[in-house]
Design an enzyme around this catalytic site. Structure first.
Site, PDB file in Angstrom:
ATOM      1  N   ASP A  95       0.789  -1.237   0.000  1.00 43.51           N
ATOM      2  CA  ASP A  95       0.000   0.000   0.000  1.00 43.51           C
ATOM      3  C   ASP A  95       0.819   1.284   0.000  1.00 43.51           C
ATOM      4  OD1 ASP A  95       0.826   0.284   2.734  1.00 43.51           O
ATOM      5  OD2 ASP A  95      -0.881  -0.924   3.380  1.00 43.51           O
ATOM      6  N   HIS A 110       6.677  -7.792  -1.037  1.00 45.39           N
ATOM      7  CA  HIS A 110       5.644  -8.121  -2.020  1.00 45.39           C
ATOM      8  C   HIS A 110       5.436  -7.014  -3.053  1.00 45.39           C
ATOM      9  CE1 HIS A 110       3.784 -11.277   0.945  1.00 45.39           C
ATOM     10  NE2 HIS A 110       4.885 -11.684   0.374  1.00 45.39           N
ATOM     11  N   CYS A 122       9.373  -6.808 -22.234  1.00 47.89           N
ATOM     12  CA  CYS A 122      10.090  -6.095 -23.301  1.00 47.89           C
ATOM     13  C   CYS A 122      11.407  -5.506 -22.808  1.00 47.89           C
ATOM     14  CB  CYS A 122       9.212  -5.002 -23.906  1.00 47.89           C
ATOM     15  SG  CYS A 122       9.066  -3.514 -22.894  1.00 47.89           S
ATOM     16  N   CYS A 144       6.301  -0.899 -25.423  1.00 45.28           N
ATOM     17  CA  CYS A 144       5.992  -1.902 -26.454  1.00 45.28           C
ATOM     18  C   CYS A 144       4.491  -2.054 -26.703  1.00 45.28           C
ATOM     19  CB  CYS A 144       6.597  -3.252 -26.086  1.00 45.28           C
ATOM     20  SG  CYS A 144       5.723  -4.106 -24.766  1.00 45.28           S
ATOM     21  N   PRO A 208      -4.492  -8.457  17.297  1.00 45.47           N
ATOM     22  CA  PRO A 208      -5.681  -8.621  18.149  1.00 45.47           C
ATOM     23  C   PRO A 208      -6.160 -10.068  18.213  1.00 45.47           C
ATOM     24  CG  PRO A 208      -6.243  -7.402  16.144  1.00 45.47           C
ATOM     25  CD  PRO A 208      -4.762  -7.616  16.117  1.00 45.47           C
TER      26      PRO A 208
HETATM   27  P1  OAD Z   1      -3.867 -11.176   6.448  1.00 45.05           P
HETATM   28  O1  OAD Z   1      -5.100 -10.545   5.940  1.00 45.05           O
HETATM   29  O2  OAD Z   1      -3.639 -12.616   6.149  1.00 45.05           O
HETATM   30  O3  OAD Z   1      -3.793 -11.030   8.028  1.00 45.05           O
HETATM   31  C1  OAD Z   1      -4.029  -9.801   8.656  1.00 45.05           C
HETATM   32  C2  OAD Z   1      -3.746  -9.963  10.127  1.00 45.05           C
HETATM   33  O4  OAD Z   1      -3.905  -8.692  10.723  1.00 45.05           O
HETATM   34  C3  OAD Z   1      -4.697 -10.922  10.863  1.00 45.05           C
HETATM   35  O5  OAD Z   1      -3.929 -11.824  11.654  1.00 45.05           O
HETATM   36  C4  OAD Z   1      -5.534  -9.998  11.754  1.00 45.05           C
HETATM   37  O6  OAD Z   1      -5.869 -10.595  13.005  1.00 45.05           O
HETATM   38  C5  OAD Z   1      -4.560  -8.848  11.965  1.00 45.05           C
HETATM   39  N1  OAD Z   1      -5.160  -7.551  12.308  1.00 45.05           N
HETATM   40  C6  OAD Z   1      -6.381  -7.055  11.998  1.00 45.05           C
HETATM   41  N2  OAD Z   1      -6.525  -5.808  12.484  1.00 45.05           N
HETATM   42  C7  OAD Z   1      -5.363  -5.502  13.103  1.00 45.05           C
HETATM   43  C8  OAD Z   1      -4.872  -4.354  13.812  1.00 45.05           C
HETATM   44  N3  OAD Z   1      -5.623  -3.246  13.954  1.00 45.05           N
HETATM   45  N4  OAD Z   1      -3.626  -4.395  14.311  1.00 45.05           N
HETATM   46  C9  OAD Z   1      -2.849  -5.498  14.164  1.00 45.05           C
HETATM   47  N5  OAD Z   1      -3.244  -6.598  13.517  1.00 45.05           N
HETATM   48  C10 OAD Z   1      -4.484  -6.604  12.984  1.00 45.05           C
HETATM   49  O7  OAD Z   1      -2.642 -10.264   5.942  1.00 45.05           O
HETATM   50  P2  OAD Z   1      -1.091 -10.644   5.765  1.00 45.05           P
HETATM   51  O8  OAD Z   1      -0.614 -11.542   6.854  1.00 45.05           O
HETATM   52  O9  OAD Z   1      -0.373  -9.381   5.546  1.00 45.05           O
HETATM   53  O10 OAD Z   1       0.298 -11.309  -0.337  1.00 45.05           O
HETATM   54  O11 OAD Z   1      -1.133 -11.458   4.421  1.00 45.05           O
HETATM   55  C11 OAD Z   1       0.071 -11.876   3.857  1.00 45.05           C
HETATM   56  C12 OAD Z   1      -0.004 -11.795   2.358  1.00 45.05           C
HETATM   57  O12 OAD Z   1      -1.153 -12.490   1.876  1.00 45.05           O
HETATM   58  C13 OAD Z   1      -0.181 -10.403   1.786  1.00 45.05           C
HETATM   59  O13 OAD Z   1       1.020  -9.686   1.700  1.00 45.05           O
HETATM   60  C14 OAD Z   1      -0.736 -10.699   0.447  1.00 45.05           C
HETATM   61  C15 OAD Z   1      -1.777 -11.681   0.838  1.00 45.05           C
HETATM   62  O14 OAD Z   1      -2.241 -12.478  -0.151  1.00 45.05           O
HETATM   63  C16 OAD Z   1       0.500 -10.934  -1.596  1.00 45.05           C
HETATM   64  O15 OAD Z   1      -0.129 -10.052  -2.109  1.00 45.05           O
HETATM   65  C17 OAD Z   1       1.586 -11.699  -2.258  1.00 45.05           C
END
Ligand code: OAD
Length: 235
Positions: A95, A110, A122, A144, A208
């Site tokens: 992001d 990522h 290309c 391209c 959380p």
């Molecule tokens: P996830 O969506 O799998 O997990 C998000 C985590 O954030 C969960 O464990 C929630 O409990 C936690 N969460 C929610 N609100 C929160 C808050 N306010 N503070 C702290 N934690 C909170 O996201 P990622 O683990 O980042 O990959 O997912 C990993 C990868 O899967 C991403 O980078 C993406 C996705 O597919 C690619 O795009 C390659």
């Protein structure tokens, strides 16, 4: 507060870090988009099958993220990076929010949703495009005319070699490893937690919802509330 060792700190961030900014996480009800799962859209095969559908998803996310601002969690991590020598921020997030808070310069495992590259290979390097919504979907390579793709890592693809190498080195050498806002299920990023722990670091999860990650301590709560206090104890 768990015991906090002196020495280098590495922080692995996931989508939960940006939840308070209004960016939906991937896993969980708010992460769904038109009933597609990210695993079904963020793949080379999905792009080959229907590039417009994949781009509609990214364009929707770009528009949404463009209206979001960094939150107190991002600011706390930027403070840590600026105040504690030997800090490495490692992000799975595409992001661009953490990068907006100097002096934070996270290693992007990522990629970035604000960068594009030619899908036809290309030879043109990546380029930046920060327009919240793109005028043409799918966008084209300016050199391209072939299809352009987001410069992000899709399922089944390798991570950017330099960022991964530096992230693995930081995880191996740190005294303290924080896993912030990640479900810790997507490899190889999640493996950094085990790497750090097996190299002797104290590992702490900030989330959380406790995950299945094997960590020494869990701080159960939102990153935007826990990180400011944690960072204050670290700097
Ligand atoms: P996830 O969506 O799998 O997990 C998000 C985590 O954030 C969960 O464990 C929630 O409990 C936690 N969460 C929610 N609100 C929160 C808050 N306010 N503070 C702290 N934690 C909170 O996201 P990622 O683990 O980042 O990959 O997912 C990993 C990868 O899967 C991403 O980078 C993406 C996705 O597919 C690619 O795009 C390659």
């Amino acid at each position: 507060m768990p015991p906090l060792p002196a020495g280098p700190v590495a922080v692995l961030c996931g989508a939960g870090l940006a939840a308070a900014s209004g960016v939906p996480t991937f896993r969980g009800p708010a992460g769904l988009w038109r009933r597609h799962r990210p695993e079904e859209l963020a793949t080379p095969a999905a792009f080959a099958r229907d590039p417009r559908l994949v781009w509609e998803w990214y364009d929707w996310r770009r528009g949404l993220i463009a209206g979001c601002r960094p939150n107190a969690g991002h600011r706390a991590l930027a403070r840590l990076a600026g105040s504690r020598p030997g800090t490495t921020l490692i992000s799975q997030n595409v992001d661009g929010l953490q990068e907006r808070v100097p002096p934070a310069r996270p290693l992007l495992l990522h990629g970035s949703i604000w960068r594009l590259r030619c899908a036809g290979g290309c030879g043109r390097g990546e380029w930046e495009d920060r327009r919240p919504r793109l005028p043409e979907l799918p966008p084209r390579c300016p050199d391209c005319g072939g299809l352009a793709r987001p410069a992000v890592v899709w399922f089944g693809e390798g991570l950017p070699a330099g960022s991964w190498r530096r992230a693995a080195a930081a995880a191996s050498a740190c005294a303290l490893f924080l896993a912030v806002g990640t479900s810790a299920v997507v490899q190889p990023a999640a493996g950094l937690i085990d790497l750090a722990r097996s190299a002797g670091a104290v590992t702490i999860e900030v989330n959380p919802e406790p995950t299945a990650a094997a960590v020494d301590h869990r701080l159960v709560g939102p990153a935007e509330e826990i990180l400011p206090a944690l960072v204050a104890a670290l700097v």
